[in-house]
Scaffold this motif. Structure first.
Motif, PDB file in Angstrom:
ATOM      1  N   ALA A  50      -8.807   8.092 -24.121  1.00 47.01           N
ATOM      2  CA  ALA A  50      -8.622   9.490 -23.757  1.00 47.01           C
ATOM      3  C   ALA A  50      -7.589   9.614 -22.649  1.00 47.01           C
ATOM      4  CB  ALA A  50      -9.940  10.107 -23.316  1.00 47.01           C
TER       5      ALA A  50
ATOM      6  N   THR B 127     -11.448   3.815 -28.705  1.00 48.71           N
ATOM      7  CA  THR B 127     -11.022   5.181 -28.433  1.00 48.71           C
ATOM      8  C   THR B 127     -10.487   5.272 -27.012  1.00 48.71           C
ATOM      9  OG1 THR B 127     -11.690   7.511 -28.630  1.00 48.71           O
ATOM     10  CG2 THR B 127     -13.302   5.996 -27.677  1.00 48.71           C
TER      11      THR B 127
ATOM     12  N   ARG C 293      -7.121  12.512 -27.360  1.00 45.04           N
ATOM     13  CA  ARG C 293      -7.824  11.249 -27.595  1.00 45.04           C
ATOM     14  C   ARG C 293      -7.244  10.559 -28.826  1.00 45.04           C
ATOM     15  NH1 ARG C 293     -12.633   9.005 -26.072  1.00 45.04           N
ATOM     16  NH2 ARG C 293     -13.109  10.866 -24.829  1.00 45.04           N
TER      17      ARG C 293
ATOM     18  N   HIS D 243      -7.916  15.208 -31.006  1.00 44.40           N
ATOM     19  CA  HIS D 243      -8.473  13.877 -31.257  1.00 44.40           C
ATOM     20  C   HIS D 243      -7.838  13.349 -32.536  1.00 44.40           C
ATOM     21  CE1 HIS D 243     -12.281  11.179 -31.926  1.00 44.40           C
ATOM     22  NE2 HIS D 243     -11.159  10.490 -31.808  1.00 44.40           N
TER      23      HIS D 243
END
Length: 323
Positions: A41, A39, A80, A48
């Motif tokens: 960001a 992941t 994200r 997301h």
């Protein structure tokens, strides 16, 4: 997509494997506290977005896509971006000499996304993985679940029941057919998880990108994933996102009947290809023991017919075009 494991006692077609399964060892640790989950960001706020692959271990095109994006260092311009390798244990058993055998270990990872099942007492390798992935899935706003198909079929996007899923599919537009359906009797898919099927804004689609083990399927997945990033405002100009061919008109369809094989004698009257349209209504297309399976309306779209279908599995979905 569905049912290869049920074919272990049958004879699935011999289909060549024309792509290589990437070595995922360097990606296994992840960076989110969950194996195989990466992941990233951005500083700017935004949604997301998640791209999931190898929910079925033998659908290796999804692993090729995620491996390619991680190697390229694709990052979000805002919000994200999460990349999820799904059924790692099944994928580890993929063998090009027997490519249909590693769809899953104990049960289909794309049939367990019911909260009652996830919170229940049942145990399996796939439920363990779904429970492991659940915390990140519950935070996703837009999700594209990448799949491929064993039997001949035109690529399509499955959007589930909510209109928001169909709208997301239309915004992606690759493949250019978006089918709304209620899923399978055998259990809830990832796109049917309440996060996406409920009343909130989060939405998900399942991209059936083409034949299992073909380079063109990887390219379709990559185009769809890139279009999702652009739709979410996450695409960065410096990232090597492949634009693909200009998008044509998108057609929507609604499943009017999901045909589940109720006997071991289910058989189509002839070979059908997914995406084929049967013009006249009430056309006989299959027999399920003594039961006739007929098209419920004219211009009936056949969605992913499965010539060899175990009892209790989806044999075909019948749909009509909207508009």
């Amino acid at each position: 997509m569905s049912g290869e494991a049920g074919l272990r006692a049958m004879r699935p077609p011999e289909v060549p494997v024309n792509i290589a399964a990437p070595d995922l060892r360097r990606w296994l640790p992840g960076n989110a506290g969950i194996p195989g989950v990466w992941t990233f960001a951005a500083e700017a706020p935004g949604p997301h977005v998640a791209i999931t692959g190898i929910i079925h271990g033998n659908e290796i095109a999804g692993a090729v896509l995620l491996d390619r994006w991680l190697e390229a260092g694709i990052l979000p311009a805002r919000g994200r971006l999460t990349l999820v390798f799904g059924n790692l244990e099944a994928y580890a058993r993929f063998d090009p000499a027997d490519p249909t055998a590693s769809r899953f270990l104990d049960e289909d990872l794309n049939r367990v996304w019911d909260p009652g099942v996830l919170d229940g007492r049942r145990r399996s390798a796939e439920l363990r993985r779904a429970r492991e992935l659940r915390p990140v899935i519950e935070t996703v706003d837009l999700l594209a679940d990448m799949h491929s198909m064993l039997w001949p079929s035109d690529p399509l996007i499955l959007a589930g029941v909510p209109e928001k899923g169909a709208l997301l599919g239309c915004a992606i537009g690759v493949p250019p057919v978006v089918v709304s359906d209620a899923g399978h009797l055998g259990g809830r898919r990832l796109i049917d998880f309440p996060r996406f099927a409920g009343e909130g804004p989060a939405a998900a689609v399942l991209v059936e990108a083409g034949a299992h083990w073909e380079p063109a399927t990887v390219e379709t997945m990559e185009q769809a994933a890139a279009r999702l990033l652009r739709h979410a405002g996450q695409a960065r100009p410096e990232d090597p996102l492949r634009p693909g061919a200009p998008r044509g008109p998108v057609r929507r369809a609604l499943v009017t009947r999901t045909v589940t094989a109720n006997s071991r004698d289910f058989a189509f009257l002839r070979e059908f290809r997914g995406g084929e349209v049967i013009g006249p209504p009430n056309a006989l297309i299959a027999m399920d023991g003594e039961e006739e399976i007929r098209t419920p309306h004219e211009d009936c779209l056949l969605v992913m017919p499965m010539p060899l279908v175990p009892r209790g599995h989806t044999a075909v979905r019948l749909a009509r075009f909207l508009g």
